[in-house]
Design a protein around this motif. Structure first.
Motif, PDB file in Angstrom:
ATOM      1  N   ALA A  48       0.829  -1.205   0.000  1.00 47.57           N
ATOM      2  CA  ALA A  48       0.000   0.000   0.000  1.00 47.57           C
ATOM      3  C   ALA A  48       0.864   1.257   0.000  1.00 47.57           C
ATOM      4  O   ALA A  48       0.529   2.255  -0.651  1.00 47.57           O
ATOM      5  CB  ALA A  48      -0.928  -0.007   1.215  1.00 47.57           C
ATOM      6  N   GLU A  49       1.976   1.211   0.716  1.00 47.06           N
ATOM      7  CA  GLU A  49       2.864   2.373   0.792  1.00 47.06           C
ATOM      8  C   GLU A  49       3.438   2.723  -0.579  1.00 47.06           C
ATOM      9  O   GLU A  49       3.522   3.891  -0.948  1.00 47.06           O
ATOM     10  CB  GLU A  49       3.994   2.086   1.792  1.00 47.06           C
ATOM     11  N   ILE A  50       3.804   1.708  -1.336  1.00 51.12           N
ATOM     12  CA  ILE A  50       4.373   1.954  -2.660  1.00 51.12           C
ATOM     13  C   ILE A  50       3.287   2.302  -3.677  1.00 51.12           C
ATOM     14  O   ILE A  50       3.441   3.224  -4.482  1.00 51.12           O
ATOM     15  CB  ILE A  50       5.168   0.721  -3.136  1.00 51.12           C
ATOM     16  N   LYS A  51       2.184   1.592  -3.653  1.00 51.94           N
ATOM     17  CA  LYS A  51       1.115   1.861  -4.609  1.00 51.94           C
ATOM     18  C   LYS A  51       0.592   3.293  -4.482  1.00 51.94           C
ATOM     19  O   LYS A  51       0.192   3.911  -5.473  1.00 51.94           O
ATOM     20  CB  LYS A  51      -0.019   0.857  -4.425  1.00 51.94           C
ATOM     21  N   ALA A  52       0.605   3.834  -3.276  1.00 45.42           N
ATOM     22  CA  ALA A  52       0.145   5.206  -3.065  1.00 45.42           C
ATOM     23  C   ALA A  52       1.069   6.229  -3.714  1.00 45.42           C
ATOM     24  O   ALA A  52       0.674   7.377  -3.941  1.00 45.42           O
ATOM     25  CB  ALA A  52       0.041   5.486  -1.568  1.00 45.42           C
ATOM     26  N   MET A  53       2.278   5.816  -4.057  1.00 40.56           N
ATOM     27  CA  MET A  53       3.255   6.732  -4.648  1.00 40.56           C
ATOM     28  C   MET A  53       3.278   6.680  -6.166  1.00 40.56           C
ATOM     29  O   MET A  53       3.885   7.534  -6.817  1.00 40.56           O
ATOM     30  CB  MET A  53       4.655   6.398  -4.120  1.00 40.56           C
ATOM     31  N   LEU A  54       2.648   5.672  -6.753  1.00 36.16           N
ATOM     32  CA  LEU A  54       2.740   5.470  -8.201  1.00 36.16           C
ATOM     33  C   LEU A  54       2.200   6.652  -8.993  1.00 36.16           C
ATOM     34  O   LEU A  54       2.718   6.989 -10.061  1.00 36.16           O
ATOM     35  CB  LEU A  54       2.004   4.188  -8.603  1.00 36.16           C
ATOM     36  N   GLY A  55       1.172   7.289  -8.488  1.00 38.10           N
ATOM     37  CA  GLY A  55       0.594   8.422  -9.205  1.00 38.10           C
ATOM     38  C   GLY A  55       1.454   9.668  -9.176  1.00 38.10           C
ATOM     39  O   GLY A  55       1.252  10.584  -9.989  1.00 38.10           O
ATOM     40  N   LEU A  60       8.636   5.309 -11.020  1.00 39.42           N
ATOM     41  CA  LEU A  60       8.456   4.235 -10.047  1.00 39.42           C
ATOM     42  C   LEU A  60       7.716   3.047 -10.644  1.00 39.42           C
ATOM     43  O   LEU A  60       6.687   3.207 -11.300  1.00 39.42           O
ATOM     44  CB  LEU A  60       7.699   4.766  -8.831  1.00 39.42           C
ATOM     45  N   ARG A  61       8.244   1.843 -10.398  1.00 43.81           N
ATOM     46  CA  ARG A  61       7.590   0.596 -10.784  1.00 43.81           C
ATOM     47  C   ARG A  61       7.472  -0.302  -9.554  1.00 43.81           C
ATOM     48  O   ARG A  61       8.349  -0.304  -8.691  1.00 43.81           O
ATOM     49  CB  ARG A  61       8.393  -0.139 -11.865  1.00 43.81           C
ATOM     50  N   TYR A  62       6.396  -1.052  -9.511  1.00 45.45           N
ATOM     51  CA  TYR A  62       6.146  -1.946  -8.375  1.00 45.45           C
ATOM     52  C   TYR A  62       5.945  -3.361  -8.890  1.00 45.45           C
ATOM     53  O   TYR A  62       5.077  -3.619  -9.721  1.00 45.45           O
ATOM     54  CB  TYR A  62       4.918  -1.473  -7.596  1.00 45.45           C
ATOM     55  N   LEU A  63       6.764  -4.290  -8.403  1.00 42.58           N
ATOM     56  CA  LEU A  63       6.608  -5.710  -8.687  1.00 42.58           C
ATOM     57  C   LEU A  63       6.344  -6.431  -7.372  1.00 42.58           C
ATOM     58  O   LEU A  63       6.908  -6.063  -6.339  1.00 42.58           O
ATOM     59  CB  LEU A  63       7.874  -6.297  -9.320  1.00 42.58           C
ATOM     60  N   ARG A  64       5.504  -7.429  -7.410  1.00 43.55           N
ATOM     61  CA  ARG A  64       5.221  -8.195  -6.194  1.00 43.55           C
ATOM     62  C   ARG A  64       5.318  -9.681  -6.491  1.00 43.55           C
ATOM     63  O   ARG A  64       4.708 -10.183  -7.454  1.00 43.55           O
ATOM     64  CB  ARG A  64       3.829  -7.873  -5.652  1.00 43.55           C
ATOM     65  N   HIS A  65       6.091 -10.401  -5.687  1.00 38.25           N
ATOM     66  CA  HIS A  65       6.157 -11.852  -5.797  1.00 38.25           C
ATOM     67  C   HIS A  65       4.878 -12.485  -5.244  1.00 38.25           C
ATOM     68  O   HIS A  65       4.316 -12.004  -4.257  1.00 38.25           O
ATOM     69  CB  HIS A  65       7.350 -12.391  -5.004  1.00 38.25           C
ATOM     70  N   GLY A  66       4.444 -13.558  -5.869  1.00 37.85           N
ATOM     71  CA  GLY A  66       3.282 -14.277  -5.392  1.00 37.85           C
ATOM     72  C   GLY A  66       3.541 -15.072  -4.132  1.00 37.85           C
ATOM     73  O   GLY A  66       2.606 -15.471  -3.435  1.00 37.85           O
ATOM     74  N   ARG A  67       4.793 -15.333  -3.846  1.00 42.33           N
ATOM     75  CA  ARG A  67       5.205 -15.993  -2.596  1.00 42.33           C
ATOM     76  C   ARG A  67       6.597 -15.494  -2.253  1.00 42.33           C
ATOM     77  O   ARG A  67       7.332 -15.026  -3.120  1.00 42.33           O
ATOM     78  CB  ARG A  67       5.217 -17.520  -2.747  1.00 42.33           C
ATOM     79  N   ARG A  68       6.943 -15.613  -0.989  1.00 48.43           N
ATOM     80  CA  ARG A  68       8.254 -15.141  -0.567  1.00 48.43           C
ATOM     81  C   ARG A  68       9.347 -16.020  -1.159  1.00 48.43           C
ATOM     82  O   ARG A  68       9.281 -17.251  -1.079  1.00 48.43           O
ATOM     83  CB  ARG A  68       8.353 -15.133   0.956  1.00 48.43           C
ATOM     84  N   ALA A  69      10.359 -15.378  -1.779  1.00 51.31           N
ATOM     85  CA  ALA A  69      11.411 -16.124  -2.454  1.00 51.31           C
ATOM     86  C   ALA A  69      12.813 -15.679  -2.067  1.00 51.31           C
ATOM     87  O   ALA A  69      13.787 -16.293  -2.486  1.00 51.31           O
ATOM     88  CB  ALA A  69      11.241 -16.005  -3.977  1.00 51.31           C
ATOM     89  N   GLY A  70      12.943 -14.599  -1.295  1.00 51.94           N
ATOM     90  CA  GLY A  70      14.258 -14.174  -0.849  1.00 51.94           C
ATOM     91  C   GLY A  70      14.822 -13.018  -1.659  1.00 51.94           C
ATOM     92  O   GLY A  70      14.320 -12.659  -2.732  1.00 51.94           O
ATOM     93  N   GLN A  71      15.896 -12.440  -1.131  1.00 46.48           N
ATOM     94  CA  GLN A  71      16.473 -11.225  -1.711  1.00 46.48           C
ATOM     95  C   GLN A  71      17.077 -11.449  -3.087  1.00 46.48           C
ATOM     96  O   GLN A  71      16.917 -10.628  -3.983  1.00 46.48           O
ATOM     97  CB  GLN A  71      17.530 -10.645  -0.769  1.00 46.48           C
ATOM     98  N   SER A  72      17.771 -12.559  -3.277  1.00 48.83           N
ATOM     99  CA  SER A  72      18.372 -12.820  -4.594  1.00 48.83           C
ATOM    100  C   SER A  72      17.303 -12.956  -5.670  1.00 48.83           C
ATOM    101  O   SER A  72      17.464 -12.460  -6.790  1.00 48.83           O
ATOM    102  CB  SER A  72      19.237 -14.079  -4.556  1.00 48.83           C
ATOM    103  N   ALA A  73      16.213 -13.627  -5.345  1.00 47.36           N
ATOM    104  CA  ALA A  73      15.125 -13.780  -6.304  1.00 47.36           C
ATOM    105  C   ALA A  73      14.488 -12.431  -6.621  1.00 47.36           C
ATOM    106  O   ALA A  73      14.131 -12.150  -7.769  1.00 47.36           O
ATOM    107  CB  ALA A  73      14.073 -14.744  -5.760  1.00 47.36           C
ATOM    108  N   ALA A  74      14.336 -11.583  -5.596  1.00 46.10           N
ATOM    109  CA  ALA A  74      13.758 -10.260  -5.818  1.00 46.10           C
ATOM    110  C   ALA A  74      14.647  -9.427  -6.732  1.00 46.10           C
ATOM    111  O   ALA A  74      14.170  -8.740  -7.647  1.00 46.10           O
ATOM    112  CB  ALA A  74      13.552  -9.555  -4.484  1.00 46.10           C
ATOM    113  N   LEU A  75      15.946  -9.478  -6.500  1.00 48.77           N
ATOM    114  CA  LEU A  75      16.871  -8.733  -7.356  1.00 48.77           C
ATOM    115  C   LEU A  75      16.806  -9.233  -8.797  1.00 48.77           C
ATOM    116  O   LEU A  75      16.770  -8.442  -9.740  1.00 48.77           O
ATOM    117  CB  LEU A  75      18.296  -8.863  -6.818  1.00 48.77           C
ATOM    118  N   ARG A  76      16.762 -10.541  -8.964  1.00 45.52           N
ATOM    119  CA  ARG A  76      16.731 -11.092 -10.325  1.00 45.52           C
ATOM    120  C   ARG A  76      15.433 -10.721 -11.043  1.00 45.52           C
ATOM    121  O   ARG A  76      15.454 -10.364 -12.220  1.00 45.52           O
ATOM    122  CB  ARG A  76      16.894 -12.607 -10.286  1.00 45.52           C
TER     123      ARG A  76
END
Length: 260
Positions: A48-55, A60-76
């Motif tokens: 919610a904090e990031i989506k409120a900034m998109l406008g 700014l771009r927002y990506l969300r993982h469907g499940r937790r995968a860790g920092q390396s996965a987020a970076l990739r």
């Protein structure tokens, strides 16, 4: 040199919005192509904090993982999605200072030159004494095994070219071994001192014991990977059947180097 600033975040409500605002202010508009926040399945309001900034911010771009995968996965995930040729990474807790980004970018080799990675070295770390001691030990043992010369692999602030990163083998926790992997693939690395700031909200997602156990497991794997990687340089690259009056194209391309 257009850059994408990538910020992985897991439960960083209260930190991530401020960090994004600081980043957009610190990096000149002519350089900043995008700020990509990867939400690793947070459940605390980070989304919610990031989506409120998109406008308010076109970069700014927002990506969300469907499940937790860790920092390396987020970076990739973010590097694959990025459209800029140069990547700058920061941790989502706000302890990295966006004001350091451009100084590190200035050290990156131009037009495919070296160094291919510029890493931050945290000065005046704000972490607890036990965490700093554990970090020093981890850096020491890693350097003894990998001989990568990296004094602070845990610093999240790093600059590198997207194309070079995507040539590396992917595995969980690879973000802590980027210097060793870049060296294995024939690149040079540079380091710059950077500011370290206190976390304002929340708590670290890592424990000393958990990080140590995972680190030892990964260290064995990375050591094996480096020893089994051999990338001979291309000595010649010729085009066939040149047109009349033209010479065949000859180039020397440095693809990589054998690991230790």
């Amino acid at each position: 040199m257009r850059i994408a600033v990538i910020i992985p975040a897991y439960n960083e409500a209260g930190n991530i919005g401020r960090l994004v605002e600081e980043t957009i202010e610190a990096v000149p508009e002519a350089v900043l192509q995008e700020v990509i926040v990867v939400d690793d399945a947070s459940d605390d309001g980070t989304d919610a904090e990031i989506k409120a900034m998109l406008g308010r911010h076109k970069q700014l771009r927002y990506l969300r993982h469907g499940r937790r995968a860790g920092q390396s996965a987020a970076l990739r995930s973010a590097v694959i999605a990025a459209t800029a040729p140069v990547i700058a990474t920061m941790d989502g807790d706000g302890q990295n200072d966006p004001a350091d980004i451009m100084r590190l970018v200035a050290r990156l080799g131009r037009d495919g030159g070296e160094p291919a990675l510029v890493g931050g070295i945290r000065e005046g770390r704000k972490a607890k004494g036990s965490r700093k001691a554990a970090s020093r030990f981890a850096n020491w043992i890693r350097d003894k095994v990998l001989d990568d010369g990296c004094p602070d692999t845990g610093c999240g602030l790093k600059i590198y070219r997207r194309e070079d990163y995507l040539r590396l083998p992917y595995f969980t926790s690879m973000h802590r071994y980027l210097p060793a992997l870049f060296l294995t693939y024939g690149h040079e690395i540079a380091y710059e001192p950077v500011n370290d700031r206190p976390r304002l909200k929340g708590a670290s997602k890592y424990t000393n014991l958990g990080r140590a156990l995972i680190g030892l497991y990964d260290l064995v794997g990375v050591s094996w990977l480096r020893k089994r990687t051999s990338l001979p340089p291309i000595a010649e690259d010729l085009s066939g059947a040149p047109a009349a009056g033209e010479k065949a194209r000859v180039s020397q391309v440095k693809v990589g180097a054998s690991s230790k």
